[in-house]
Structure formats: structure tokens, C-alpha cells
Design a protein around this motif. Structure first.
Motif, PDB file in Angstrom:
ATOM      1  N   GLU A  12      50.812  23.748  36.429  1.00  0.00           N
ATOM      2  CA  GLU A  12      49.632  23.020  36.885  1.00  0.00           C
ATOM      3  C   GLU A  12      49.157  23.675  38.169  1.00  0.00           C
ATOM      4  O   GLU A  12      49.911  23.845  39.120  1.00  0.00           O
ATOM      5  N   GLU A  15      42.960  24.098  39.649  1.00  0.00           N
ATOM      6  CA  GLU A  15      41.799  24.074  38.765  1.00  0.00           C
ATOM      7  C   GLU A  15      42.122  24.165  37.271  1.00  0.00           C
ATOM      8  O   GLU A  15      41.221  24.009  36.452  1.00  0.00           O
ATOM      9  N   TYR A  16      43.389  24.438  36.929  1.00  0.00           N
ATOM     10  CA  TYR A  16      43.737  24.682  35.532  1.00  0.00           C
ATOM     11  C   TYR A  16      45.135  24.176  35.191  1.00  0.00           C
ATOM     12  O   TYR A  16      45.989  24.074  36.060  1.00  0.00           O
ATOM     13  N   TYR A  18      47.988  25.747  32.683  1.00  0.00           N
ATOM     14  CA  TYR A  18      48.361  26.899  31.865  1.00  0.00           C
ATOM     15  C   TYR A  18      49.499  26.440  30.975  1.00  0.00           C
ATOM     16  O   TYR A  18      50.571  26.093  31.462  1.00  0.00           O
ATOM     17  N   ILE A  28      44.690  28.190  28.493  1.00  0.00           N
ATOM     18  CA  ILE A  28      44.232  27.812  29.820  1.00  0.00           C
ATOM     19  C   ILE A  28      43.266  26.655  29.651  1.00  0.00           C
ATOM     20  O   ILE A  28      42.260  26.772  28.946  1.00  0.00           O
ATOM     21  N   PRO A  30      40.744  24.366  31.690  1.00  0.00           N
ATOM     22  CA  PRO A  30      40.062  24.125  32.962  1.00  0.00           C
ATOM     23  C   PRO A  30      39.952  22.624  33.230  1.00  0.00           C
ATOM     24  O   PRO A  30      39.635  21.847  32.333  1.00  0.00           O
TER      25      PRO A  30
END
Length: 65
Positions: A12, A15-16, A18, A28, A30
Motif C-alpha cells: 500500500e 496513491e496506489y 500494488y 496496480i 490507483p
């Protein structure tokens, strides 16, 4: 499609998310387009389905949870 048992690791970031299914392959997601409550729900689902060693919180700015 994949299941949580196949998940290698989740990171974490600010902004994302993964979501890796192998060391080199993943998704990914967003967060900028997601409502805060949906981000919390996703994080909750991840934490319920993965052992803590596979979830890495790498945020620089911690959101209030």
C-alpha cells in the motif's frame, strides 16, 4: 482471475495498491478515483485474506483509519 492464496504480496502506497501475484507480475490499483470508504473496504479485504507478512504498508502519509 486469481485467488488470495496465489497473492505473493500487497504494497500500500499513498496513491496506489500494488497487488503482486508473483515477484514480477501484478496489478496496480490507483486510489485517486476511489472513495475513502472503498479504500478502507479494500484494505480490510486484503488484511482478512492475507497473512500480515504479505501486506506491506509503505505510505509516507498515513491516512486516518
Amino acid at each position: 482471475d486469481f485467488n488470495w492464496q496465489q497473492t505473493y504480496r500487497v504494497y500500500e502506497r499513498d496513491e496506489y495498491f500494488y497487488i503482486f501475484i508473483t515477484k514480477a507480475r501484478g496489478f496496480i490499483l490507483p486510489l485517486r478515483d476511489m472513495e475513502t470508504e472503498k479504500v478502507r473496504l479494500l484494505k480490510s479485504i486484503i488484511q482478512e485474506n492475507l497473512p500480515p507478512i504479505r501486506y506491506m504498508d509503505r505510505r509516507k502519509r498515513r491516512r486516518q483509519e
